[in-house]
Design an enzyme around this catalytic site. Structure first.
Site, PDB file in Angstrom:
ATOM      1  CG  HIS A  49      -1.776  -1.143   1.406  1.00  0.00           C
ATOM      2  ND1 HIS A  49      -2.052  -1.687   2.628  1.00  0.00           N
ATOM      3  CD2 HIS A  49      -2.452  -1.888   0.510  1.00  0.00           C
ATOM      4  CE1 HIS A  49      -2.877  -2.715   2.481  1.00  0.00           C
ATOM      5  NE2 HIS A  49      -3.119  -2.860   1.198  1.00  0.00           N
ATOM      6  CE  LYS A  59       2.179   3.738   5.583  1.00  0.00           C
ATOM      7  NZ  LYS A  59       1.786   2.495   4.895  1.00  0.00           N
ATOM      8  CE1 TYR A 119      -0.187   2.222   9.037  1.00  0.00           C
ATOM      9  CE2 TYR A 119      -0.386   0.181  10.268  1.00  0.00           C
ATOM     10  CZ  TYR A 119      -0.865   1.065   9.311  1.00  0.00           C
ATOM     11  OH  TYR A 119      -2.028   0.776   8.629  1.00  0.00           O
ATOM     12  CG  ASP A 157      -4.454  -5.734   0.259  1.00  0.00           C
ATOM     13  OD1 ASP A 157      -4.776  -4.570  -0.062  1.00  0.00           O
ATOM     14  OD2 ASP A 157      -3.897  -6.003   1.331  1.00  0.00           O
TER      15      ASP A 157
END
Length: 168
Positions: A49, A59, A119, A157
């Site tokens: 992603h 991140k 995250y 996904d």
């Protein structure tokens, strides 16, 4: 990054986030605005992603329970590592943290049941800016080190495009 860990008869202690330490490691400041938390069964693959345009996210990722194979793909066309794949194991036992700059696709495969993945993001999630690359893109040749017939993907996904079909 591996934080210094202090152990004694009670257990252990470490700083899971310190703004000054991260700034020193990166050579710049990152203003995180959102924390995310996921729990995944063994074999769950989330990714690859990324957010596009002004919504691109940097991140800081880590695992607090279990173990994952973390994968990052450089999508920055002007980078000397463009299209390179970086893989590492993040786990509760190694306590490693990984900083992922803007312009990267990111995914992870849970190697243990109930892996807890945390995250921090420096931009808010924006549904209109979400994008991704199929995990088994033939041009990237990512070795997930896991039986493909046991990988569990979300419906979303499973439908991600190949890198060559993206206009980024």
């Amino acid at each position: 990054m591996e934080p210094p860990t202090f152990r004694d008869r009670r257990g252990l202690f470490f700083e899971s986030y310190n703004h000054k330490t991260l700034e020193a490691v990166l050579g710049r400041s990152v203003g995180f605005v959102q924390d995310n938390h996921s729990v995944s069964h063994e074999g769950v693959l989330r990714g690859l992603h990324f957010q596009t345009g002004k919504h691109a996210q940097a991140k800081l990722v880590r695992v607090v329970r279990g173990e994952v194979l973390d994968v990052v793909v450089d999508l920055r066309r002007d980078s000397n590592t463009y299209r390179n794949v970086f893989r590492t194991i993040l786990s509760e036992s190694n306590r490693k943290m990984l900083f992922i700059p803007k312009g990267m696709a990111h995914g992870f495969l849970s190697l243990k049941d109930d892996s807890v993945f945390l995250y921090k993001c420096d931009e808010y999630y924006n549904k209109d800016a979400e994008s991704g690359i199929i995990y088994n893109d033939p041009d990237l040749k990512i070795d997930w080190g896991f039986p493909e017939n046991k990988i569990i993907l979300s419906d979303k996904d499973m439908k991600l495009p190949k890198l060559k079909d993206l206009s980024i």
